[in-house]
Design a protein around this motif. Structure first.
Motif, PDB file in Angstrom:
ATOM      1  N   VAL B 126       0.796  -1.203  -0.093  1.00 16.69           N
ATOM      2  CA  VAL B 126       0.141  -0.208   0.043  1.00 16.69           C
ATOM      3  C   VAL B 126       0.843   1.067   0.117  1.00 16.69           C
ATOM      4  CG1 VAL B 126      -1.574   1.238   1.327  1.00 16.69           C
ATOM      5  CG2 VAL B 126      -1.907  -1.011   1.193  1.00 16.69           C
ATOM      6  N   MET B 128       3.901   1.590  -1.380  1.00 12.24           N
ATOM      7  CA  MET B 128       4.284   1.815  -2.667  1.00 12.24           C
ATOM      8  C   MET B 128       3.587   2.517  -3.518  1.00 12.24           C
ATOM      9  SD  MET B 128       6.195  -1.765  -3.420  1.00 12.24           S
ATOM     10  CE  MET B 128       6.585  -1.903  -4.731  1.00 12.24           C
ATOM     11  N   LYS B 129       2.118   2.014  -3.537  1.00 10.48           N
ATOM     12  CA  LYS B 129       1.009   2.526  -4.709  1.00 10.48           C
ATOM     13  C   LYS B 129       0.739   4.046  -3.942  1.00 10.48           C
ATOM     14  CE  LYS B 129      -0.547   1.171  -7.968  1.00 10.48           C
ATOM     15  NZ  LYS B 129      -0.192   0.540  -8.749  1.00 10.48           N
ATOM     16  N   ALA B 130       0.813   4.314  -2.610  1.00 14.29           N
ATOM     17  CA  ALA B 130       0.409   5.457  -1.943  1.00 14.29           C
ATOM     18  C   ALA B 130       1.636   6.539  -2.740  1.00 14.29           C
ATOM     19  CB  ALA B 130       0.235   5.670  -0.728  1.00 14.29           C
ATOM     20  N   GLN B 132       3.426   6.233  -5.339  1.00 13.21           N
ATOM     21  CA  GLN B 132       3.100   6.396  -6.735  1.00 13.21           C
ATOM     22  C   GLN B 132       2.151   7.260  -7.164  1.00 13.21           C
ATOM     23  OE1 GLN B 132       2.224   2.910  -8.527  1.00 13.21           O
ATOM     24  NE2 GLN B 132       1.438   4.041 -10.564  1.00 13.21           N
ATOM     25  N   VAL B 133       0.914   7.128  -6.500  1.00 14.67           N
ATOM     26  CA  VAL B 133      -0.063   7.641  -7.003  1.00 14.67           C
ATOM     27  C   VAL B 133      -0.327   9.206  -6.354  1.00 14.67           C
ATOM     28  CG1 VAL B 133      -2.720   8.001  -6.480  1.00 14.67           C
ATOM     29  CG2 VAL B 133      -1.586   5.758  -7.047  1.00 14.67           C
ATOM     30  N   SER B 134       0.302   9.657  -5.238  1.00 14.75           N
ATOM     31  CA  SER B 134       0.396  10.953  -4.886  1.00 14.75           C
ATOM     32  C   SER B 134       1.562  11.755  -5.355  1.00 14.75           C
ATOM     33  CB  SER B 134       0.568  10.918  -3.236  1.00 14.75           C
ATOM     34  OG  SER B 134       1.878  10.550  -2.768  1.00 14.75           O
ATOM     35  N   ILE B 138       3.163  12.021  -0.609  1.00 18.65           N
ATOM     36  CA  ILE B 138       3.216  11.015   0.498  1.00 18.65           C
ATOM     37  C   ILE B 138       4.256  10.019   0.233  1.00 18.65           C
ATOM     38  CG2 ILE B 138       1.696   9.133   1.511  1.00 18.65           C
ATOM     39  CD1 ILE B 138      -0.508  10.539   0.586  1.00 18.65           C
ATOM     40  N   MET B 189      -7.431  14.317   0.973  1.00 16.12           N
ATOM     41  CA  MET B 189      -6.827  13.324   0.162  1.00 16.12           C
ATOM     42  C   MET B 189      -6.168  12.073   1.388  1.00 16.12           C
ATOM     43  SD  MET B 189      -6.273  14.043  -2.986  1.00 16.12           S
ATOM     44  CE  MET B 189      -6.774  15.509  -4.094  1.00 16.12           C
TER      45      MET B 189
END
Lengths: 246, 273
Positions: B126, B128-130, B132-134, B138, B189
Motif C-alpha cells: 500500500v 508503494m502505491k500511495a 506512486q499515486v500521490s 506521501i 486526500m
C-alpha cells in the motif's frame, strides 16, 4: 554491468534488510538487557532471518513486475470495455475467491464453531459444528465479495468514502447491541483476517487503476478505500449470521 | 530434510491461497476481456516471485521470530519476572494487580508493534502505491512509519486495558469518535488511505505476536479471560493507525503552512528593506 545497475538489482534486498532491522533490535534488546537471557538456537535463528530477508525482497520485486501491473492493466481493460455488470462480477469473485480459501479464516471459523457448541448455541454433534463453521466461512467470503462490489460501485459513482465507512460503523455499533455475545468477538476479529497479503496489492491496484481511468475520478480520493470496505462488511455480516442462527 | 518438508508445506498453503485468485484473473482475462496482457511472461515471473517470496518469508518467520517472540511475551508477563525476588512459585498469591508493575510489558508491546508493522508485506504494498499515486507527496516510508506508530500506541494501550480490566468497547467507541472528529479536519486526500491502513496492519507478522502477548497477559492476570481479552489487541491495532495516519497528514500540512508563512514573511521583509 555498471555500479548503478548492480545497486538497482540489490535495492529490494537493502530495503528488506532495513525493514527487518527494527525487529532484530527489539528482540536483542529485550532478550539481552531486560530478560537477560541468551538467544536460543542462534543458528536456526540466522537461517530463518536470511529466509525472511530473501522472501521479503522477492515479494516486493514480484509486486513491482507482476501483481501491480496486472491489477492495473485489468482495471484499464474493464474501464475501456465499459460493461459494469462484468466488472462487478469480477469484483465479487475476486473478493469471494480470495477469502473462501484463506487458511486464517478456516482456522477462526473452526474455533468459533467449537465455542458456539460449548455455549449451547448449536448441537455438539460433529455435523452441526461443521455446518456452523462452513456457514460462517461462507458468510465472511460473501461479505468480502459484497464489500469489493460496493467499493467498486463507490469508485464508479464517486461517493465520498467517509460517509460510507462512518455509516457502516454506526451499523456495527447498533448490531453489537442486538447480536448474541459469543459472536461479537469473532465478528470484530473477522474484519482483520480477511485481507491477505496477496489480496491487498491486487485490490489496491484495481481501485487505483479504475479511479485513474475513469474521467472525473481522482486516484488518491477514489482509488483507495476498497480494503476499508473489506474490513468493515465482515463484521456486519457475521453479526447478522449470529442473530439469524440463534 | 526438515527444512525442505517445511518449505513444501508452506508453499502448498500459499498456493491454496493463490489458486482461486489465479483462476478468477485468468478466466476474466481469457473469456471476458480477451486482451493480451503486456509483458505476460514478466507478469508471470512476478507472480512466481510473490509466491516464492511469501513462502520463504512465512517459513523464516516460523523459524526465527515467532518462537522467540512468543517465549519473550510469556516471560515478560510471568509473575516471576514481574515481581522478581518477591515472588516465589506457590507461596505468594498476587491479589491486586498494579498497572505500574507491567511497565516493561507496555514498552515491549510498543516496540514489537512498531517493528512488526514496519515489516508487514501488505503495508509495504500500500505504501508503494500511495507514493506512486500521490506523485511523491506521501512517501511510502513516512506512511509506514505513521501506521507503525499507530499500531505501537494502540497495542500498548491495549495491554494497559488488559491489565486494568476496563471495558474494551469503551476504548473502541472513544477511538471511533476521535476518528470521526479527525475526518472532519484532516486533508481530504488522506482519508481513504487512512481508512485502508486500518485493514492492512493486522496480517502475517503482527497478529501471531500480538495474540501471544494478549494471551500471555490474560492468562497470568487473575480474572481475565484469554478468549475475550486476548483477542482485543487486534481491534486496537486496527483503529489507532487510522488516527495516526490522519494525524501525520495534519502535522505535515501544518508544517508546510508554517514554512510557507515564514518564506512569505521573509520575502515581505526584504521588500520593505
Amino acid at each position: 554491468m555498471t555500479l548503478s545497475d548492480l545497486a538497482k538489482q540489490f535495492r529490494p534486498l537493502f530495503e528488506a534488510a532495513r525493514d527487518l532491522t527494527p525487529i532484530i533490535l527489539v528482540i536483542l534488546f529485550f532478550q539481552e538487557l531486560v530478560l537477560k537471557q541468551p538467544i536460543p538456537n542462534m543458528e536456526e535463528m540466522l537461517i530463518g532471518l536470511v529466509m525472511v530477508l530473501l522472501g521479503l525482497a522477492l515479494f516486493v520485486r514480484g509486486l513491482e513486475i507482476g501483481l501491480f501491473p496486472l491489477g492495473e492493466s485489468m482495471a484499464f481493460a474493464f474501464a475501456k470495455k465499459g460493461n459494469v455488470i462484468w466488472l462487478l462480477l469480477f469484483a465479487f469473485l475476486l473478493g469471494f475467491g480470495t477469502t473462501v480459501a484463506e487458511p486464517a479464516l478456516i482456522a477462526v471459523a473452526g474455533k468459533a464453531a467449537e465455542i458456539a457448541a460449548q455455549g449451547g448455541v448449536i448441537d455438539t454433534t460433529a455435523e452441526a459444528v461443521d455446518s456452523y463453521a462452513n456457514g460462517l466461512r461462507m458468510t465472511v467470503a460473501l461479505s468480502v465479495g459484497t464489500a469489493i462490489v460496493l467499493g467498486v460501485l463507490r469508485i464508479l459513482k464517486g461517493w465520498p468514502l467517509h460517509f460510507c465507512i462512518i455509516g457502516g460503523y454506526f451499523v456495527v455499533v447498533i448490531m453489537t447491541y442486538f447480536a448474541p455475545d459469543e459472536i461479537i468477538g469473532i465478528a470484530y476479529d473477522s474484519g482483520g483476517v480477511t485481507t491477505s497479503t496477496i489480496t491487498v496489492p491486487l485490490v489496491t491496484a484495481l481501485g487505483v487503476g479504475l479511479a485513474s481511468s475513469i474521467r472525473g475520478r481522482n486516484p488518491m480520493l477514489d482509488g483507495f478505500g476498497l480494503i476499508a470496505f473489506a474490513s468493515l462488511l465482515p463484521m456486519i455480516f457475521v453479526m447478522l449470521y449470529g442473530i439469524l442462527t440463534t | 530434510m526438515n527444512h525442505i518438508d517445511l518449505f513444501l508445506e508452506t508453499m502448498q498453503s500459499t498456493l491454496r491461497d493463490v489458486i482461486p485468485i489465479a483462476l478468477v484473473l485468468i478466466g476474466f482475462q481469457m473469456f471476458v476481456l480477451r486482451q493480451k496482457i503486456a509483458h505476460a511472461w514478466r507478469v508471470l515471473r512476478g507472480f512466481i516471485y510473490v509466491l516464492l517470496g511469501l513462502a520463504l518469508f512465512l517459513m523464516g518467520l516460523e523459524e526465527a521470530i515467532f518462537p522467540l517472540g512468543e517465549v519473550m511475551a510469556s516471560q515478560l508477563t510471568n509473575p516471576a519476572f514481574l515481581y522478581g525476588d518477591l515472588y516465589q512459585e506457590g507461596i505468594t498469591v498476587i491479589e491486586s494487580v498494579q498497572w505500574q508493575d507491567y511497565a516493561w510489558v507496555y514498552v515491549f508491546a510498543f516496540a514489537i508493534g512498531l517493528a512488526t508493522t514496519l515489516a508487514e508485506p501488505s503495508l509495504i504494498a500500500v505504501g508503494m502505491k500511495a507514493q506512486q499515486v500521490s506523485g511523491g507527496a506521501i512517501s511510502a516510508w513516512g506512511l509506514r512509519l505513521a501506521v507503525s506508530f499507530g499500531v505501537a500506541i494502540g497495542v500498548s494501550l491495549g495491554c494497559f486495558r488488559i491489565v486494568t480490566g476496563t471495558d474494551l468497547w469503551l476504548y473502541i467507541v472513544v477511538a471511533y469518535v476521535l476518528v470521526i472528529i479527525q475526518t472532519i479536519w484532516a486533508p481530504k486526500m488522506i482519508i481513504p488511505l487512512a481508512y485502508d491502513s486500518g485493514g492492512v496492519t493486522t496480517s502475517t507478522v503482527t497478529v501471531p505476536l500480538l495474540a501471544a502477548l494478549g494471551l500471555g497477559l490474560a492468562a497470568t492476570i487473575p480474572g481475565r479471560s484469554p478468549l475475550i481479552d486476548g483477542f482485543g489487541l487486534i481491534a486496537f491495532a486496527s483503529v489507532f493507525p487510522i488516527m495516526s495516519v490522519m494525524g501525520y497528514a495534519q502535522i505535515s500540512r501544518w508544517m508546510e503552512k508554517r514554512r510557507q508563512k515564514e518564506k512569505s514573511g521573509k520575502v515581505a521583509g526584504t521588500d520593505v528593506l
